[in-house]
Design an enzyme around this catalytic site. Structure first.
Site, short mmCIF file in Angstrom:
data_model
loop_
_atom_site.label_atom_id
_atom_site.label_comp_id
_atom_site.label_asym_id
_atom_site.label_seq_id
_atom_site.Cartn_x
_atom_site.Cartn_y
_atom_site.Cartn_z
N THR A 87 -0.81 7.65 -1.36
CA THR A 87 -2.08 7.52 -2.10
C THR A 87 -3.02 6.50 -1.44
O THR A 87 -4.21 6.47 -1.73
CB THR A 87 -1.83 7.07 -3.54
OG1 THR A 87 -1.25 5.75 -3.50
CG2 THR A 87 -0.89 8.02 -4.26
N ARG A 91 0.84 -1.20 0.00
CA ARG A 91 0.00 0.00 0.00
C ARG A 91 0.87 1.25 0.00
O ARG A 91 1.70 1.43 0.89
CB ARG A 91 -0.92 -0.02 1.23
CG ARG A 91 -2.07 0.95 1.10
CD ARG A 91 -3.13 0.63 2.09
NE ARG A 91 -2.71 1.01 3.43
CZ ARG A 91 -3.51 1.56 4.32
NH1 ARG A 91 -4.77 1.77 4.04
NH2 ARG A 91 -3.08 1.87 5.51
N ASP A 140 2.14 -11.61 10.58
CA ASP A 140 2.97 -11.63 11.80
C ASP A 140 2.70 -12.87 12.64
O ASP A 140 3.63 -13.48 13.18
CB ASP A 140 2.70 -10.38 12.65
CG ASP A 140 3.38 -9.15 12.06
OD1 ASP A 140 4.31 -9.31 11.24
OD2 ASP A 140 2.97 -8.03 12.43
N ASP A 183 -2.55 -9.31 13.01
CA ASP A 183 -1.88 -9.35 11.71
C ASP A 183 -1.57 -10.81 11.36
O ASP A 183 -0.74 -11.46 12.00
CB ASP A 183 -0.59 -8.53 11.76
CG ASP A 183 0.04 -8.41 10.38
OD1 ASP A 183 0.16 -7.28 9.89
OD2 ASP A 183 0.41 -9.45 9.79
N1 URA Z 1 -4.51 -7.90 7.53
C1 URA Z 1 -4.27 -8.59 8.64
O1 URA Z 1 -3.30 -9.34 8.72
N2 URA Z 1 -5.11 -8.46 9.69
C2 URA Z 1 -6.19 -7.65 9.65
O2 URA Z 1 -6.93 -7.58 10.62
C3 URA Z 1 -6.42 -6.93 8.45
C4 URA Z 1 -5.58 -7.07 7.41
#
Ligand code: URA
Length: 215
Positions: free
Chosen positions: A114, A110, A209, A206
């Site tokens: 923008t 991302r 992660d 995430d």
């Molecule tokens: N990507 C992720 O890993 N977790 C989220 O909650 C949203 C996007």
């Protein structure tokens, strides 16, 4: 080729095994190793659902007792497309179930200014137009990068695309429906919404992660 419109736009797999495993994945005390194992298991249960209406043909074989025309999957090998990096966690499990699938990767990040997805990697199997294409990404959050990934797959010729994720936010489902109403989504849960930072809640954090232990 099977018609993707045979599937509803959104399928939430409410099977007890899926829901049980998902609860352990959401739990913040679940270790990286356990998270990865659960993701592999759940990806196979979700793959079972997303491939439910694949076309079959028959093949003449001999059982030990007699000849028969037995069902086999029709058409070219399916293409599994991992949306990097978290897509790889779903990919491994699905590939165990469909070992002959062809595999592609789409990398998007991302742009901080923008906020639009920018492509940094794209490598997909040939002949996408004749394959069932299953794009995998655990988290359908805003839907921007998923919609952009599907745009790229369509530009590469894909016409029969399905999207497999672990969790979806209503915003992501709506974005995908607007951009790609022809792409059915299969997920384990439709969560409540998105935080200001774009995390799905209640969610699981995430996904990258948690599966790679990077935080
Ligand atoms: N990507 C992720 O890993 N977790 C989220 O909650 C949203 C996007």
């Amino acid at each position: 080729m099977s018609d993707p419109t045979d599937l509803p736009h959104l399928t939430v797999v409410d099977h007890p095994l899926v829901q049980h495993k998902l609860t352990h994945m959401r739990d913040v005390t679940t270790s990286t190793a356990k998270f990865r194992q659960l993701l592999r298991e759940i990806s196979q249960l979700l793959a079972y659902e997303i491939t439910r209406n694949m076309d079959l043909t028959t093949k003449a074989i001999d059982t030990p007792l007699m000849p028969m025309n037995a069902p086999v999957i029709d058409g070219k090998k399916m293409a599994l497309i991992s949306i990097l990096r978290a897509g790889n966690g779903l990919l491994d499990g699905v590939l165990e179930l469909v070992p002959s699938a062809r595999v592609g990767f789409v990398g998007l990040y991302r742009d901080e200014e923008t906020l639009q997805p920018v492509q940094y990697y794209f490598k997909v199997p040939e002949g996408l137009a004749d394959r069932l294409v299953i794009a995998v990404d655990p988290m359908l959050a805003t839907g921007n990068s998923s919609a952009a990934a599907i745009d790229l797959l369509k530009q590469a010729g894909a016409t029969n695309i399905r999207f497999l994720c672990l969790l979806a936010a209503p915003e992501g489902v709506a974005r995908m429906k607007e951009a790609h109403p022809d792409v059915p989504i299969v997920t384990a849960a439709l969560d409540t919404g998105l935080t200001e930072k774009g995390y799905i809640y209640p969610g699981l954090g995430d996904a990258g992660d948690r599966m790679f232990g990077t935080k």
